[in-house]
Design a protein around this motif. Structure first.
Motif, PDB file in Angstrom:
ATOM      1  N   ASP A  85      40.371  35.759  47.268  1.00  0.00           N
ATOM      2  CA  ASP A  85      41.594  35.187  47.840  1.00  0.00           C
ATOM      3  C   ASP A  85      42.301  36.280  48.633  1.00  0.00           C
ATOM      4  O   ASP A  85      42.749  37.273  48.061  1.00  0.00           O
ATOM      5  N   LEU A  86      42.367  36.110  49.961  1.00  0.00           N
ATOM      6  CA  LEU A  86      43.014  37.085  50.829  1.00  0.00           C
ATOM      7  C   LEU A  86      44.296  36.495  51.394  1.00  0.00           C
ATOM      8  O   LEU A  86      44.275  35.428  52.011  1.00  0.00           O
ATOM      9  N   GLY A  87      45.409  37.170  51.164  1.00  0.00           N
ATOM     10  CA  GLY A  87      46.682  36.747  51.712  1.00  0.00           C
ATOM     11  C   GLY A  87      47.160  37.730  52.756  1.00  0.00           C
ATOM     12  O   GLY A  87      46.463  38.684  53.110  1.00  0.00           O
ATOM     13  N   ALA A  88      48.368  37.514  53.245  1.00  0.00           N
ATOM     14  CA  ALA A  88      48.908  38.415  54.266  1.00  0.00           C
ATOM     15  C   ALA A  88      49.074  39.829  53.723  1.00  0.00           C
ATOM     16  O   ALA A  88      48.854  40.811  54.440  1.00  0.00           O
ATOM     17  N   THR A  89      49.425  39.930  52.438  1.00  0.00           N
ATOM     18  CA  THR A  89      49.715  41.252  51.870  1.00  0.00           C
ATOM     19  C   THR A  89      49.032  41.481  50.528  1.00  0.00           C
ATOM     20  O   THR A  89      49.401  42.403  49.803  1.00  0.00           O
ATOM     21  N   HIS A  90      48.065  40.645  50.163  1.00  0.00           N
ATOM     22  CA  HIS A  90      47.407  40.828  48.868  1.00  0.00           C
ATOM     23  C   HIS A  90      45.947  40.398  48.944  1.00  0.00           C
ATOM     24  O   HIS A  90      45.547  39.669  49.849  1.00  0.00           O
ATOM     25  N   GLY A  91      45.180  40.868  47.983  1.00  0.00           N
ATOM     26  CA  GLY A  91      43.808  40.418  47.829  1.00  0.00           C
ATOM     27  C   GLY A  91      43.458  40.314  46.368  1.00  0.00           C
ATOM     28  O   GLY A  91      43.883  41.150  45.560  1.00  0.00           O
ATOM     29  N   VAL A  92      42.721  39.279  46.004  1.00  0.00           N
ATOM     30  CA  VAL A  92      42.244  39.092  44.632  1.00  0.00           C
ATOM     31  C   VAL A  92      40.765  38.779  44.683  1.00  0.00           C
ATOM     32  O   VAL A  92      40.328  37.935  45.473  1.00  0.00           O
ATOM     33  N   VAL A  93      39.988  39.466  43.863  1.00  0.00           N
ATOM     34  CA  VAL A  93      38.554  39.217  43.740  1.00  0.00           C
ATOM     35  C   VAL A  93      38.270  38.842  42.294  1.00  0.00           C
ATOM     36  O   VAL A  93      38.739  39.519  41.378  1.00  0.00           O
ATOM     37  N   ALA A  94      37.522  37.764  42.084  1.00  0.00           N
ATOM     38  CA  ALA A  94      37.212  37.312  40.725  1.00  0.00           C
ATOM     39  C   ALA A  94      35.733  36.970  40.609  1.00  0.00           C
ATOM     40  O   ALA A  94      35.141  36.415  41.535  1.00  0.00           O
ATOM     41  N   LEU A  95      35.165  37.309  39.455  1.00  0.00           N
ATOM     42  CA  LEU A  95      33.828  36.854  39.094  1.00  0.00           C
ATOM     43  C   LEU A  95      33.980  35.648  38.186  1.00  0.00           C
ATOM     44  O   LEU A  95      34.789  35.660  37.251  1.00  0.00           O
ATOM     45  N   SER A  96      33.201  34.617  38.440  1.00  0.00           N
ATOM     46  CA  SER A  96      33.266  33.399  37.638  1.00  0.00           C
ATOM     47  C   SER A  96      31.873  32.987  37.228  1.00  0.00           C
ATOM     48  O   SER A  96      30.890  33.224  37.944  1.00  0.00           O
ATOM     49  N   ASP A  97      31.762  32.357  36.058  1.00  0.00           N
ATOM     50  CA  ASP A  97      30.490  31.736  35.707  1.00  0.00           C
ATOM     51  C   ASP A  97      30.374  30.401  36.435  1.00  0.00           C
ATOM     52  O   ASP A  97      31.276  30.011  37.202  1.00  0.00           O
ATOM     53  N   LEU A  98      29.303  29.674  36.190  1.00  0.00           N
ATOM     54  CA  LEU A  98      29.059  28.446  36.933  1.00  0.00           C
ATOM     55  C   LEU A  98      29.859  27.254  36.429  1.00  0.00           C
ATOM     56  O   LEU A  98      29.766  26.161  36.991  1.00  0.00           O
ATOM     57  N   ILE A 102      36.719  32.405  34.758  1.00  0.00           N
ATOM     58  CA  ILE A 102      36.819  33.750  35.316  1.00  0.00           C
ATOM     59  C   ILE A 102      36.444  34.781  34.249  1.00  0.00           C
ATOM     60  O   ILE A 102      36.994  34.791  33.153  1.00  0.00           O
ATOM     61  N   LEU A 103      35.510  35.654  34.593  1.00  0.00           N
ATOM     62  CA  LEU A 103      35.019  36.673  33.673  1.00  0.00           C
ATOM     63  C   LEU A 103      35.668  38.031  33.913  1.00  0.00           C
ATOM     64  O   LEU A 103      35.814  38.825  32.984  1.00  0.00           O
TER      65      LEU A 103
END
Length: 385
Positions: A85-98, A102-103
């Protein structure tokens, strides 16, 4: 948490997996009864799913006489997906199972104006670090979903004239990411992935939901009939350029021009949305009224959306909601007054509760839905991936 398709008359291993994605263990006989396939055909296709890791043994069912039959179930940890998830002033990276759990995740302050190479290098680097943290590697990744704060041509994954993303116009995001993560990469605007994440986390039974983000810009993610609606070219949900109805004969402004964070700040002689939020939290009555009026303006546009689409839930998110209930109060004030009674009879207007994880989760769900369809699973099972 992931939307599971209704049971088809299964014809392939991929089709059988759709049955198992609800998480309920089943025997091969039960699957044969559900699909109409012969037991030998079911056995062969279940064996293929077991060999590929998409299914796993799940104990034994009660016996009706003789040997107890074994059961199989969906194996959500067989592969992983990445949600970014990329915003104007932030970023979030997540690993998820199927299954959409969120792991691991990582968040940072960043500037989308730094350009695609810099921002995407950060996101891919964080992905590889998270994979190492959970003891997995890039070969375990099935797909990547990415949300960006601008309009996206969904078929190509390229931003199109994004107003707050200089240097990103027509940039081939999927190709860039695939240099280091050679998997399926999907891109959508951030409001669409927020809608998917919010629905999955808090409104799983709401098939008709509209997520509205009021921040630097204003946009909506529209889920109807349980499916995200992107429109013909991916521009569905652009509330910010809808004209606000006026009754005094004055020129009708775009919603974004009067109700976005910068517009509210300008009306208060402030410089940023953060100034507005701080003023409201500090008890500034003028700032609180300005935010409430922005909510009324948003409500004027949403009243038409409610009459046209009849959603059961409207979720309001974005940075301006951090100023408290004033924005949502303004939305409710107008929507319930302007919309037809039948459309608002069971309508819920609620604040976003997903926090910083909702967008990354929604991006992961987008990747799951694209890579776990029957055709894609068949390609993996048959060695064509």
């Amino acid at each position: 948490m992931v939307t599971v398709p209704s049971a088809p008359r299964a014809a392939s291993a991929g089709d059988l997996l759709q049955l198992l994605r609800d998480g309920e263990p089943r025997t091969k006989a039960e699957i044969a009864a559900l699909t109409g396939l012969s037991r030998s055909t079911v056995a062969a296709r279940i064996d293929a799913l077991l060999a590929s890791g998409f299914a796993m043994p799940a104990g034994e069912a009660a016996s009706s006489g003789g040997r107890r039959p074994s059961r199989v179930a969906f194996s959500p940890l067989s592969r992983l997906v990445v949600g970014i998830d990329l915003g104007a002033t932030h970023g979030v990276v997540a690993l998820s199972d199927l299954a959409g759990t969120i792991l691991a995740e990582s968040a940072a302050r960043l500037r989308i104006t730094d350009g695609p190479e810099s921002v995407l290098d950060w996101a891919v680097g964080e992905t590889l670090e998270l994979l190492a943290d959970v003891g997995r590697d890039a070969d375990d990744v099935l797909g990547v979903g990415i949300g960006v704060p601008g309009p996206v041509e969904h078929d190509t994954g390229r931003p199109v004239n994004p107003p707050i993303m200089p240097g990103w116009d027509r940039f081939d995001i999927p190709a860039f990411v695939r240099r280091r993560l050679p998997v399926t990469v999907l891109v959508d605007n951030d409001v669409n992935v927020l809608a998917l994440g919010e629905q999955a986390m808090f409104w799983p039974d709401a098939d008709d939901l509209v997520f509205v983000k009021v921040s630097t810009g204003i946009g909506a993610g529209v889920i109807m009939g349980g499916r995200l609606q992107r429109g013909a070219r991916g521009s569905a949900g652009d509330l910010g350029h809808v004209r606000v109805p006026v009754t005094d004969g004055a020129h009708s402004p775009d919603l974004e021009a009067v109700a976005s964070g910068p517009a509210i700040a300008a009306s208060l002689d402030g410089s940023t949305s953060e100034d507005v939020i701080a003023a409201v939290r500090g008890g500034d009555a003028r700032a609180a009224e300005a935010v409430r009026q922005a909510g009324r303006d948003v409500g004027e546009v949403l009243a038409g959306v409610v009459n046209l689409l009849n959603p059961s839930v409207i979720v309001i998110g974005g940075s301006i909601t951090r100023a408290g209930e004033h924005l949502i109060a303004g939305v409710r004030e107008v929507v319930y007054r302007r919309s037809i009674p039948l459309a608002t009879q069971d309508l819920t207007i609620a604040p976003s509760r997903g926090g910083e994880s909702a967008g990354a989760l929604g991006a992961a769900i987008m990747a799951i839905d694209a890579t776990l369809d029957a055709e894609s699973v068949d390609a993996i099972v048959n060695g064509r991936f």
